[in-house]
Design a protein around this motif. Sequence first.
Motif, PDB file in Angstrom:
ATOM      1  N   PRO A  37       0.726  -0.980  -0.347  1.00 18.27           N
ATOM      2  CA  PRO A  37      -0.147   0.248   0.197  1.00 18.27           C
ATOM      3  C   PRO A  37       0.754   0.961  -0.052  1.00 18.27           C
ATOM      4  O   PRO A  37       2.262   1.152   0.609  1.00 18.27           O
ATOM      5  CB  PRO A  37      -0.878  -0.204   1.143  1.00 18.27           C
ATOM      6  N   ARG A  51      -0.229   4.531   0.733  1.00 17.38           N
ATOM      7  CA  ARG A  51      -1.067   6.034   0.965  1.00 17.38           C
ATOM      8  C   ARG A  51      -0.512   7.320   1.087  1.00 17.38           C
ATOM      9  O   ARG A  51       0.865   7.114   1.600  1.00 17.38           O
ATOM     10  CB  ARG A  51      -1.324   5.179   2.498  1.00 17.38           C
ATOM     11  N   GLN A  78      -8.208   9.023   5.991  1.00 16.43           N
ATOM     12  CA  GLN A  78      -7.990   7.704   6.338  1.00 16.43           C
ATOM     13  C   GLN A  78      -7.972   6.566   7.177  1.00 16.43           C
ATOM     14  O   GLN A  78      -7.595   6.334   7.811  1.00 16.43           O
ATOM     15  CB  GLN A  78      -6.178   7.118   5.966  1.00 16.43           C
ATOM     16  N   THR A  87      -7.350   2.982   4.115  1.00 13.09           N
ATOM     17  CA  THR A  87      -6.412   1.813   2.704  1.00 13.09           C
ATOM     18  C   THR A  87      -5.976   0.090   3.644  1.00 13.09           C
ATOM     19  O   THR A  87      -4.742   0.381   4.182  1.00 13.09           O
ATOM     20  CB  THR A  87      -5.579   2.923   1.737  1.00 13.09           C
ATOM     21  N   SER A 129      -4.900   2.169  -3.283  1.00 14.67           N
ATOM     22  CA  SER A 129      -4.030   2.544  -1.980  1.00 14.67           C
ATOM     23  C   SER A 129      -4.753   3.891  -1.841  1.00 14.67           C
ATOM     24  O   SER A 129      -3.362   4.887  -1.763  1.00 14.67           O
ATOM     25  CB  SER A 129      -2.753   2.661  -1.825  1.00 14.67           C
ATOM     26  N   SER A 184      -8.070   6.461  -0.770  1.00 16.03           N
ATOM     27  CA  SER A 184      -8.798   6.585   0.512  1.00 16.03           C
ATOM     28  C   SER A 184     -11.002   6.989  -0.546  1.00 16.03           C
ATOM     29  O   SER A 184     -10.604   6.746  -1.681  1.00 16.03           O
ATOM     30  CB  SER A 184      -8.724   8.018   1.009  1.00 16.03           C
TER      31      SER A 184
END
Length: 501
Positions: free
Chosen positions: A161, A163, A258, A273, A325, A327
């Motif tokens: 991921p 993010r 997130q 995520t 990854s 929102s």
Amino acid sequence: MPHHTQQTDSPRRPIHPSERLGLHRLPRAAADLVLLGDLTGRYAAGSYSRLGSDGRTVVLREDRQGAAEHGHRITAAIACHVARAGGTADELSRLLLHPDHEGGRHARHIALRSGQARALDYIRRVWSSASAVVSSTRVLQSRQQAHEVLAALRDRIETTPWRGERGRTALRVLRAHLNFAEVAGGPLHHASERQTAEEAGVSRTTLRVVYETVLKPRGWLRRLRVGHGREGSTWYLGDGSAHRHGVPVPLSRFRTTQYPPDPALEEWPTPETGVAADIDSTVIGRLMGHDAFAHHGLGSSALMIIGALHARPAQTIAELVGSASVSRATAYRTLRRLADHGLVHHSGETWSLAPRALEGFGANSPDAVPEPTIQPAHSWDAVAQHYGTAGVAARRKALHAAERAAYREALERLSEHRSKAVVIVRDGCQVLVPAPRPDEIPSAWHAPGGRVLNPVTGRPDAEWRVATDGRLILITPSDQRSYDELAAAHAEALSEWESAA
């Protein structure tokens, strides 16, 4: 024939340190490094220069500092070879402190200046670092193994991921380095900051930020040597092991959608995520340098959505939140942007790429009523024109080309030891007066036998000589030593002064 009179005409084979000390598994190249030292200058690159305090300029080290750095690199390389061959710290000490081994000159110099105990302590520290490096790395015996390592690294990148905006930008930079590594044929590769910024489609400032805050702390990328002159920096791709082992990494943003503002709300007890990322980084690597995905264009979130939909078509918003990854809000906003250009279509709750979306050509959904807001894109250039980001990559390349030209001109001036010229005004005209070096000798002053002509009398001057390096030296009647004798006396005095200090 008696036994004691038997002789052979074959030359005696030289004994390498690996055989002398019992380290038979030491490679031949490593044994040559121990016995002969760094003959090719492989470990000297970057030893005599360093990055300045501003993080941009290169500062030259003093000769003594450069020699010490060069010797340390040779020592560390020998330690890694011994550790990989299964040796011990005592065997490494015997290799380095042997008087006939040129590769141990740095360790013996420490022993001569600071004592045997200090040299042994230095060798133990180098051995500890070398053992840690060897235990965490593997030897690539062939190009096939190197490609396997890069393929495994690409799979890990695509399932990690990334993010936040900074994480997505870090992915672009890491993917650029992966492209360079694939061309080089292994994790070790060379690339400049400007070259990487152009490949990733970001600025050099952004590149440095994501390297220091994301890629370097998480163990994805290491800079082994800072570039200097026409040589780029030396990089090594890692596997993100620091992130796996729980090393704290600075977050790109402390407050995003997130993470819930208050755990008592029980909205998202974990990051929105999840860890089920799944993207096609090859597609991202091919598109990220285009103007359409610049900062004020579609951006990195569009790259993540396209990469996720190309890896697995027909995904819902909830699935894209995990695979790309991003929102939920970013997913809705990015899909709306892509849908306005006809690059993605949705059927019910699932989304898919248009047939020629990777080429920048949009189309109306075949099973949906055409919307007036949807204007299919005709190319990525048209998308860049729509967002006003067309020409960003070209301007960045032009800026980098100008910076390279100015930097190379400065290096040429430094190599020629030229200083700034003096400009004077005479009769209304500017006259350029170059400033010569103090030790430069005009060709008209040279005389046979290294003597110097007096410009006034035109005869050789008995008190001046031209040294072997072309510099002018003064020899007084009380000191008739040659230049080589003066150089040897200076080296001897310097050695005595260092020993006394």
